[in-house]
Design a protein around this motif. Structure first.
Motif, short mmCIF file in Angstrom:
data_model
loop_
_atom_site.label_atom_id
_atom_site.label_comp_id
_atom_site.label_asym_id
_atom_site.label_seq_id
_atom_site.Cartn_x
_atom_site.Cartn_y
_atom_site.Cartn_z
N UNK A 131 0.74 -1.18 0.03
CA UNK A 131 -0.08 0.08 -0.16
C UNK A 131 0.93 1.30 -0.12
N UNK A 132 0.57 2.03 -0.76
CA UNK A 132 1.38 3.39 -1.10
C UNK A 132 0.84 4.60 -0.40
N UNK A 133 0.98 5.07 0.82
CA UNK A 133 0.58 6.37 1.60
C UNK A 133 1.25 7.28 0.72
N UNK A 134 0.23 8.46 0.49
CA UNK A 134 0.73 9.59 0.02
C UNK A 134 0.44 10.62 0.75
N UNK A 135 0.85 12.19 0.38
CA UNK A 135 0.43 13.18 0.93
C UNK A 135 -0.85 13.88 0.70
N UNK A 136 -1.55 13.01 0.20
CA UNK A 136 -2.92 13.66 -0.02
C UNK A 136 -3.82 12.47 0.32
N UNK A 137 -5.28 12.43 0.00
CA UNK A 137 -5.93 11.58 0.63
C UNK A 137 -6.12 10.16 -0.32
N UNK A 138 -5.18 10.24 -1.58
CA UNK A 138 -5.22 8.92 -2.31
C UNK A 138 -4.19 8.02 -1.77
N UNK A 139 -4.75 6.74 -1.75
CA UNK A 139 -3.85 5.75 -1.54
C UNK A 139 -3.75 4.41 -2.54
N UNK A 140 -2.83 3.99 -2.76
CA UNK A 140 -2.72 2.94 -3.90
C UNK A 140 -2.43 1.71 -3.32
#
Length: 339
Positions: free
Chosen positions: A221-230
């Motif tokens: 799981x890639x956590x980003x600095x935005x509400x989007x996660x992949x």
């Protein structure tokens, strides 16, 4: 005719070995079916999940599969553990597979420096029942030397069998450190089912031992600095000469309470694709509410069809309910997909 019925029995037995290991197209809607080590990885006090899927086998016959599961975390000797159970009903024409499993998982101590790294083992025990239902089968009238018999004179005295099933699994995963940072949290594991290698003989006199069922899986799981996660995942399963290869790629948009990012989640929206190599792919969409209720739908399209009139590969409906979620600013945020 009886010889052909025995041949049919062997064909069903060998060609449908994977039926007792039926996996949903949205793999992570029922994580306990992947490995017993996944039992109890829940944000709250417990989680209940149901999944129903159907797909066409021919122009007239459909596969219908249903899963129901329950799992909960607990602490054993100050270390995280989990317990869970699931039930499977898989039906195709006159062939039915019923399976029930109870799983127990326990984490190994890795030390204070490995706060975000986790190693977990699991063990499962259960049963599998497979049945041929004569009422769902059709036979032509048979000639007995003088006339045609009505109804069929086939002997269906041995149309059901059951056996125990034991499985083990090992899992490594990494949890998120600080919300708002870019982090890649991987996970990976393997499982082995049918450890007891049960002897199975249906509509035949000689029983054959089933092969071990191996599963390897992983993702991140890639956590980003935005509400989007992949979230990406893959799975490889093998038993004897049969293999199953699949994976998924999902995007999750997290909605936070008050509109402030990286606070308590109010819900999320998910969309992505799931793939079974040389079989089908599915478009997946769903949502979560307050880390409690979650619902999703997968629409499948066949990539290789021989017996179905269209490319339609079926639908899968997925629902989960989690009780007792408590928001934590850091620490335990699991990397696994929800579907």
């Amino acid at each position: 005719m009886k010889v052909s019925l025995h041949i049919l029995g062997w064909y069903i037995l060998l060609a449908e070995v994977f039926a007792q290991q039926a996996l949903p197209i949205g793999l992570w809607s029922q994580p306990q079916t992947i490995s017993p080590a996944q039992a109890g990885l829940v944000d709250g006090r417990f989680r209940a999940a149901i999944t129903h899927a159907f797909r066409p086998a021919t122009g007239f016959v459909r596969f219908a599969s249903s899963w129901a599961s329950l799992e909960a975390p607990f602490t054993l000797a100050n270390l995280p553990a989990g317990i869970g159970a699931y039930f499977l009903s898989d039906v195709a024409g006159g062939w039915r597979t019923t399976k029930g499993m109870v799983n127990l998982a326990y984490e190994a101590p890795l030390g204070a420096r490995a706060r975000y790294d986790h190693l977990r083992a699991g063990f499962g025990v259960g049963f599998v029942q497979r049945t041929v239902e004569p009422n769902d089968l059709y036979y032509e009238d048979q000639f007995d030397g003088r006339s045609f018999s009505r109804p069929t004179t086939e002997n269906f005295s041995q149309t059901s069998l059951w056996h125990a099933d034991y499985s083990v699994g090992l899992l490594y995963y990494r949890t998120q450190k600080v919300p708002g940072n870019v982090e890649l949290c991987p996970f990976g594991g393997f499982a082995v089912a049918q450890l007891n290698r049960p002897a199975v003989g249906l509509l035949v006199r000689r029983a054959e031992r089933l092969s071990l069922f191996w599963t390897g899986y992983g993702g991140a799981r890639l956590f980003t600095r935005t509400p989007f996660e992949f979230i990406a995942s893959f799975l490889y399963a093998r038993s004897n000469q049969s293999q199953w290869i699949g994976g998924s790629l999902l995007t999750e948009f997290v909605i936070y309470e008050g509109g402030y990012w990286f606070t308590r989640p109010a819900g999320s929206i998910l969309a992505g694709v799931s793939l079974r190599a040389r079989d089908q792919y599915a478009l997946v969409a769903g949502f979560t509410l307050q880390k409690g209720l979650a619902a999703g739908l997968a629409y499948s399209l066949l990539t290789r069809r021989a017996t179905t009139p269209t490319t339609f590969g079926g639908l899968q409906v997925m629902m989960q309910y989690q009780l007792g979620y408590s928001y934590k600013e850091r620490g335990i945020v699991y990397p696994f997909p929800i579907w």
